[in-house]
Design a protein around this motif. Sequence first.
Motif, PDB file in Angstrom:
ATOM      1  N   THR A 194       0.833  -1.203   0.000  1.00 59.02           N
ATOM      2  CA  THR A 194       0.000   0.000   0.000  1.00 59.02           C
ATOM      3  C   THR A 194       0.862   1.245   0.000  1.00 59.02           C
ATOM      4  OG1 THR A 194      -1.611  -1.250   1.302  1.00 59.02           O
ATOM      5  CG2 THR A 194      -1.965   1.115   1.119  1.00 59.02           C
ATOM      6  N   ALA A 241       2.131   1.814  -3.492  1.00 55.98           N
ATOM      7  CA  ALA A 241       1.072   2.333  -4.377  1.00 55.98           C
ATOM      8  C   ALA A 241       0.885   3.827  -4.162  1.00 55.98           C
ATOM      9  CB  ALA A 241      -0.231   1.583  -4.121  1.00 55.98           C
ATOM     10  N   TYR A 242       0.890   4.240  -2.903  1.00 53.25           N
ATOM     11  CA  TYR A 242       0.743   5.672  -2.638  1.00 53.25           C
ATOM     12  C   TYR A 242       1.984   6.452  -3.043  1.00 53.25           C
ATOM     13  CZ  TYR A 242      -3.771   5.594  -0.277  1.00 53.25           C
ATOM     14  OH  TYR A 242      -5.118   5.493   0.002  1.00 53.25           O
ATOM     15  N   ARG A 243       3.162   5.870  -2.937  1.00 58.56           N
ATOM     16  CA  ARG A 243       4.372   6.553  -3.417  1.00 58.56           C
ATOM     17  C   ARG A 243       4.236   6.880  -4.902  1.00 58.56           C
ATOM     18  NH1 ARG A 243       7.710   2.567  -0.762  1.00 58.56           N
ATOM     19  NH2 ARG A 243       8.611   3.367   1.178  1.00 58.56           N
ATOM     20  N   ARG A 244       3.826   5.886  -5.672  1.00 60.05           N
ATOM     21  CA  ARG A 244       3.682   6.120  -7.121  1.00 60.05           C
ATOM     22  C   ARG A 244       2.656   7.212  -7.393  1.00 60.05           C
ATOM     23  NH1 ARG A 244       4.084   0.421  -6.975  1.00 60.05           N
ATOM     24  NH2 ARG A 244       1.812   0.190  -7.110  1.00 60.05           N
ATOM     25  N   ARG A 245       1.598   7.188  -6.639  1.00 59.46           N
ATOM     26  CA  ARG A 245       0.552   8.207  -6.836  1.00 59.46           C
ATOM     27  C   ARG A 245       1.059   9.592  -6.460  1.00 59.46           C
ATOM     28  NH1 ARG A 245      -5.151   8.034  -3.439  1.00 59.46           N
ATOM     29  NH2 ARG A 245      -5.649  10.260  -3.564  1.00 59.46           N
ATOM     30  N   PHE A 246       1.782   9.686  -5.329  1.00 62.42           N
ATOM     31  CA  PHE A 246       2.195  11.000  -4.833  1.00 62.42           C
ATOM     32  C   PHE A 246       3.422  11.541  -5.548  1.00 62.42           C
ATOM     33  CE2 PHE A 246       0.043   9.820  -0.571  1.00 62.42           C
ATOM     34  CZ  PHE A 246      -1.180  10.216  -1.080  1.00 62.42           C
ATOM     35  N   GLN A 275       3.405  11.742  -8.617  1.00 59.51           N
ATOM     36  CA  GLN A 275       2.730  12.534  -9.643  1.00 59.51           C
ATOM     37  C   GLN A 275       2.163  13.828  -9.074  1.00 59.51           C
ATOM     38  OE1 GLN A 275       2.881  11.478 -12.846  1.00 59.51           O
ATOM     39  NE2 GLN A 275       4.071   9.759 -12.027  1.00 59.51           N
ATOM     40  N   ARG A 276       1.545  13.697  -7.888  1.00 63.87           N
ATOM     41  CA  ARG A 276       0.954  14.894  -7.281  1.00 63.87           C
ATOM     42  C   ARG A 276       0.800  14.677  -5.782  1.00 63.87           C
ATOM     43  NH1 ARG A 276      -4.758  17.893  -8.928  1.00 63.87           N
ATOM     44  NH2 ARG A 276      -4.555  19.646  -7.445  1.00 63.87           N
ATOM     45  N   ALA A 318       3.056   8.837   2.022  1.00 64.85           N
ATOM     46  CA  ALA A 318       2.584   7.524   1.570  1.00 64.85           C
ATOM     47  C   ALA A 318       2.352   6.600   2.769  1.00 64.85           C
ATOM     48  CB  ALA A 318       3.602   6.908   0.618  1.00 64.85           C
ATOM     49  N   TRP A 353      -0.923   7.756   4.594  1.00 69.08           N
ATOM     50  CA  TRP A 353      -2.143   7.335   3.887  1.00 69.08           C
ATOM     51  C   TRP A 353      -2.358   5.827   4.018  1.00 69.08           C
ATOM     52  CZ3 TRP A 353      -1.822  12.325   3.447  1.00 69.08           C
ATOM     53  CH2 TRP A 353      -2.846  13.061   2.881  1.00 69.08           C
ATOM     54  N   ASP A 375      -5.581   3.918   5.649  1.00 75.41           N
ATOM     55  CA  ASP A 375      -6.310   2.882   4.910  1.00 75.41           C
ATOM     56  C   ASP A 375      -6.458   1.611   5.726  1.00 75.41           C
ATOM     57  OD1 ASP A 375      -6.617   4.507   2.732  1.00 75.41           O
ATOM     58  OD2 ASP A 375      -5.448   3.263   1.352  1.00 75.41           O
TER      59      ASP A 375
END
Length: 275
Positions: free
Chosen positions: A200, A203-208, A210-211, A265, A268, A272
Amino acid sequence: MRTTRLALLVGIAWAITACTPATLKQRNGYWADQAQSARAYNQRVRFLVMHYTGGDEPRALKVLTGNSVSSHYLVGDRPPEHSGDPVVYQLVDEYARAWHAGTSAWADRSHLNDSSIGIEIVNAGPIETAGGPAWQGFGGGQIEAVTTLARDIIRRYDIQPVNVVGHSDIAPGRKVDPGPAFPWEELYRRGIGAWPDAATVDAYRRRFFQRMPDIAAIQSALSRYGYQIPVTGVLDQRTHSVLVSFQMHFRPARYDGTPDVDTVARLWALNDKYR
């Protein structure tokens, strides 16, 4: 004659006991009937708070048995064993309110002395070494004793993983113990406390990457997890202190108070998993 009298007294005592329901408990001047029990209650203890002493064992015992501060338990730097099991100091009964948390808050509670058990661990905290400032590590025997003690407390009071906290978590900016050398992840793997799932977090690292969330969202997420922090939208001193405490607990490799991708990350991912 004496034998007859003794037999008579024993008979009277037995008769009194036989006539008294087992649910009646004699107190100071009255009897409490415990035949009926309520279902609408819970345990006073909701939190388990970890500390380090900031000094050696003799000093810790002197301070913690004095008039100003106390803790329910103290784990020495080399806990002795009895019949193969570690021995820890119990300085305050669990039903009593030890003075270990001070001004504190977590989740929906403040003044955590009222609702917590405190474990002090003998450890110097920050130290000077030949290579510069560092943090004293915790011995294997200490961690074994802490693990056994904490598991027992958690089981008996049904303490939730997010409510196993450090002093720094409940008093950011005022306290730093048990510090970044405390092995929170190892304890989690032994069934004590919370830790984010690696997948998890990734996944949040990849998302963050970006933004990134803005400061208000980060403050809101810290508050959701349990830290006492207002949502101001500004990276103020309080936010910096809370981030340092969070990083010491969940990202001890770097605890400078910067809300970077890795820190956010993990935050978050924790929400979760637990919130």
